[in-house]
Design an enzyme around this catalytic site. Structure first.
Site, PDB file in Angstrom:
ATOM      1  CB  ALA A  33       2.572  -0.550   3.768  1.00  0.00           C
ATOM      2  CG  ASN A  34       7.317  -2.894   1.892  1.00  0.00           C
ATOM      3  OD1 ASN A  34       6.994  -3.591   0.933  1.00  0.00           O
ATOM      4  ND2 ASN A  34       7.524  -3.406   3.096  1.00  0.00           N
ATOM      5  NE  ARG A  35       6.925   3.164  -4.160  1.00  0.00           N
ATOM      6  CZ  ARG A  35       5.848   3.908  -4.422  1.00  0.00           C
ATOM      7  NH1 ARG A  35       4.754   3.352  -4.890  1.00  0.00           N
ATOM      8  NH2 ARG A  35       5.884   5.209  -4.209  1.00  0.00           N
ATOM      9  CB  ALA A  99       9.373  -6.144   1.166  1.00  0.00           C
TER      10      ALA A  99
END
Ligand code: CTP
Ligand code: CA
Length: 223
Positions: A33-35, A99
């Protein structure tokens, strides 16, 4: 209820917004995942709906409340997001704030990976579809296509490069080297083919309202 359609509003327009991260599974219990918090994308969807647009919000996994008047489709992976975007077309404008994970794990394990199997698993990655570029260069391209670019250096140069590569009209570039991700404020640059505008540091809700107003005036001047 959204305001009645009229001059200066987005009444009668369909606008697609992507928001949040994507999750790319490793096995049934793990993912990459990402932030991204999804806050900026959700704020934009809400601001567009407040101007009377019909908004389709394609959201990755986030814990946010759907803004009033917005139709939300929840997805997990980049490929699901691509399919949901395609299913939501046609649209008058698209704002791609998500994102999207650039890579996914090739050959996701069907069972949970076990330490006891010995060794450390290699995670071969393959590139995900570029949802914005597919839309921006595609046959069903909305009149106005807007991308976001989160950069940690050379913000304007990278954003300008993305304009052409993605077939976008505008790129909203933000410097995420500070504490932007997950935060409530943002400093953005609105990059188009002929100019760069730098907006003051402001709450994400204000960025959203200002961008929605710009979208409304741009669509007014389009067929
Ligand atoms: N984007 C997308 N699909 C992808 C990757 C990105 O739709 N697979 C969109 C994002 O939603 C954003 C824009 O493209 O609007 C720019 O994303 P960004 O990650 O900055 O661009 P990339 O082309 O992935 O380049 P980078 O190597 O900087 O990550
Ligand atoms: Ca990327």
């Amino acid at each position: 209820t959204p305001p009645a359609s009229g001059r200066g509003t987005l009444g009668g327009k369909h606008i697609l917004v992507t928001a949040g991260p994507t999750h790319e599974p490793i096995d049934p219990v793990r993912y990459i995942a990402n932030r991204s918090s999804g806050k900026q994308g959700f704020a934009i969807a809400g601001a567009l709906a407040a101007l009377g647009a019909r908004v389709s919000l394609i959201a990755g996994p986030v814990t946010l409340v759907t803004p009033p008047g917005v139709t939300r489709v929840d997805v997990e992976t980049a490929r699901e997001m691509a399919a949901a975007v395609d299913a939501a077309l046609p649209a008058d404008a698209a704002v791609m704030v998500a994102a999207v994970a650039d890579w996914r794990v090739e050959g996701t394990a069907e069972q949970k990976l076990k330490k006891a199997a010995g060794g450390i698993p290699a995670l071969p990655l393959v590139e995900n579809p570029d949802i914005l570029a597919t839309l921006g260069h595609g046959k069903r391209r909305p009149c106005l296509v807007i991308g976001f670019a989160a950069e940690t250096e050379n913000v304007i140069a990278h954003a300008t490069d993305k304009l052409a590569r993605k077939g976008a009209d505008w790129i909203v570039a933000n410097d995420v080297s500070g504490d932007v991700m997950g935060g409530d404020a943002n400093t953005v640059h609105l990059v188009s083919a002929d100019k760069v505008e730098t907006w003051d540091h402001m709450p994400k809700n204000d960025v959203a309202a200002r961008l929605a107003a710009r979208i409304a005036s741009a669509l007014e001047n389009m067929p």
